[in-house]
Design a protein around this motif. Structure first.
Motif, PDB file in Angstrom:
ATOM      1  N   GLU A 201       0.838  -1.195   0.000  1.00  0.00           N
ATOM      2  CA  GLU A 201       0.000   0.000   0.000  1.00  0.00           C
ATOM      3  C   GLU A 201       0.874   1.247   0.000  1.00  0.00           C
ATOM      4  O   GLU A 201       1.975   1.243   0.553  1.00  0.00           O
ATOM      5  CB  GLU A 201      -0.935  -0.001   1.214  1.00  0.00           C
ATOM      6  CG  GLU A 201      -0.226  -0.086   2.557  1.00  0.00           C
ATOM      7  CD  GLU A 201      -1.207  -0.194   3.714  1.00  0.00           C
ATOM      8  OE1 GLU A 201      -2.383  -0.491   3.466  1.00  0.00           O
ATOM      9  OE2 GLU A 201      -0.771   0.026   4.860  1.00  0.00           O
ATOM     10  N   ALA A 202       0.378   2.303  -0.634  1.00  0.00           N
ATOM     11  CA  ALA A 202       1.142   3.548  -0.712  1.00  0.00           C
ATOM     12  C   ALA A 202       0.185   4.722  -0.772  1.00  0.00           C
ATOM     13  O   ALA A 202      -0.911   4.637  -1.331  1.00  0.00           O
ATOM     14  CB  ALA A 202       2.050   3.539  -1.945  1.00  0.00           C
ATOM     15  N   GLY A 203       0.608   5.842  -0.171  1.00  0.00           N
ATOM     16  CA  GLY A 203      -0.207   7.048  -0.163  1.00  0.00           C
ATOM     17  C   GLY A 203       0.120   7.892   1.045  1.00  0.00           C
ATOM     18  O   GLY A 203       1.274   7.996   1.460  1.00  0.00           O
ATOM     19  N   THR A 204      -0.908   8.491   1.647  1.00  0.00           N
ATOM     20  CA  THR A 204      -0.719   9.295   2.851  1.00  0.00           C
ATOM     21  C   THR A 204      -0.923   8.407   4.083  1.00  0.00           C
ATOM     22  O   THR A 204      -1.199   7.209   3.958  1.00  0.00           O
ATOM     23  CB  THR A 204      -1.718  10.460   2.882  1.00  0.00           C
ATOM     24  OG1 THR A 204      -3.055   9.935   2.997  1.00  0.00           O
ATOM     25  CG2 THR A 204      -1.613  11.286   1.604  1.00  0.00           C
ATOM     26  N   ARG A 205      -0.836   9.019   5.241  1.00  0.00           N
ATOM     27  CA  ARG A 205      -1.022   8.250   6.460  1.00  0.00           C
ATOM     28  C   ARG A 205      -2.439   7.686   6.553  1.00  0.00           C
ATOM     29  O   ARG A 205      -2.660   6.571   7.041  1.00  0.00           O
ATOM     30  CB  ARG A 205      -0.734   9.127   7.685  1.00  0.00           C
ATOM     31  CG  ARG A 205      -0.831   8.386   9.012  1.00  0.00           C
ATOM     32  CD  ARG A 205      -0.584   9.334  10.182  1.00  0.00           C
ATOM     33  NE  ARG A 205       0.772   9.848  10.165  1.00  0.00           N
ATOM     34  CZ  ARG A 205       1.817   9.228  10.699  1.00  0.00           C
ATOM     35  NH1 ARG A 205       1.659   8.045  11.276  1.00  0.00           N
ATOM     36  NH2 ARG A 205       3.010   9.761  10.656  1.00  0.00           N
ATOM     37  N   ASN A 206      -3.428   8.441   6.044  1.00  0.00           N
ATOM     38  CA  ASN A 206      -4.829   8.040   6.203  1.00  0.00           C
ATOM     39  C   ASN A 206      -5.501   7.530   4.925  1.00  0.00           C
ATOM     40  O   ASN A 206      -6.565   6.902   5.009  1.00  0.00           O
ATOM     41  CB  ASN A 206      -5.650   9.212   6.755  1.00  0.00           C
ATOM     42  CG  ASN A 206      -5.249   9.577   8.164  1.00  0.00           C
ATOM     43  OD1 ASN A 206      -4.905   8.709   8.966  1.00  0.00           O
ATOM     44  ND2 ASN A 206      -5.281  10.862   8.477  1.00  0.00           N
TER      45      ASN A 206
END
Length: 229
Positions: A201-206
């Motif tokens: 998974e990748a992206g922001t914290r939320n």
């Protein structure tokens, strides 16, 4: 002096704020994904293979209004598998272990085709099969930071199958269910599971997008997004 006091107060407020944020770190995670390659597809294929055996071919020989012919070896299958849609909720027990539940849905269809005296194939029966799977889930995060994560996942529960079938075109059954029952999936409940060896998974914290590889009722491969709150 006043400037020093002001800076000290600001630093103290920032420290307290970060401490509160750490304590209120997101515990819940909800995700939606689309996958493919489930046991439902495999089982459908096996069922069709059995259904299109010699016995079925012979019974089809009398259902056409446009002519009589021995159809023992003149049948074809046309199976199609829709994607599986997955909705999942997880709660963080620790920073590495999450538990929750998942709901999955998949639809497949199955057609029976037979040849007439000219060798042209005609659709004579069609079945629609719906699969609903409910499973408790355990997710283990084994590496990552605030932007990426690597994990594995296991789930086990129950798959509920329902189906419907009908004759189409000019075809008729000698007795009800003679052919349509042969192209339905197994109706009822069976063991449902998912073992995902690798998830990324990748992206922001939320908010993150993810890709998952494994085997089970959520799919051999699935892509989706999760939101932590």
């Amino acid at each position: 002096m006043k400037k020093f006091q002001f800076m000290s107060l600001v630093a103290l407020m920032l420290l307290m704020s970060s401490s509160v944020m750490a304590q209120n770190e997101s515990k819940s995670e909800i995700s939606f994904s689309v996958g493919g390659g489930t046991p439902n597809e495999k089982n459908i294929g096996e069922a069709i293979g059995e259904a299109l055996g010699t016995a079925i071919g012979k019974s089809v020989a009398t259902i056409f209004t446009f002519g009589q012919v021995d159809l023992a070896d003149k049948t074809q299958k046309d199976a199609s598998y829709g994607p599986v849609f997955n909705l999942q909720y997880l709660y963080s027990l620790t920073s590495k272990v999450k538990v929750g539940a998942a709901l999955s849905y998949q639809r497949t269809s199955n057609k029976l085709l037979v040849a007439d005296t000219s060798g042209n194939f005609h659709e004579v029966a069609k079945a629609t099969n719906d699969y609903f799977t409910v499973m408790p889930v355990v997710k283990a995060v084994w590496a990552g930071n605030k932007n990426i994560g690597f994990y594995s996942k296991v789930a086990a529960g129950v798959c509920i199958a329902s189906n419907s079938a009908k004759m189409v075109g000019n075809a008729k059954e000698n007795t009800p269910g003679e052919l349509t029952d042969q192209i339905k999936s197994d109706k009822g409940t069976r063991f449902g599971y998912q073992v995902s060896a690798l998830g990324f998974e990748a992206g922001t914290r939320n908010l993150r997008g993810f890709v998952e590889l494994g085997y089970g009722f959520q799919g051999f491969a699935q892509v989706g997004a999760n939101f932590k709150f």
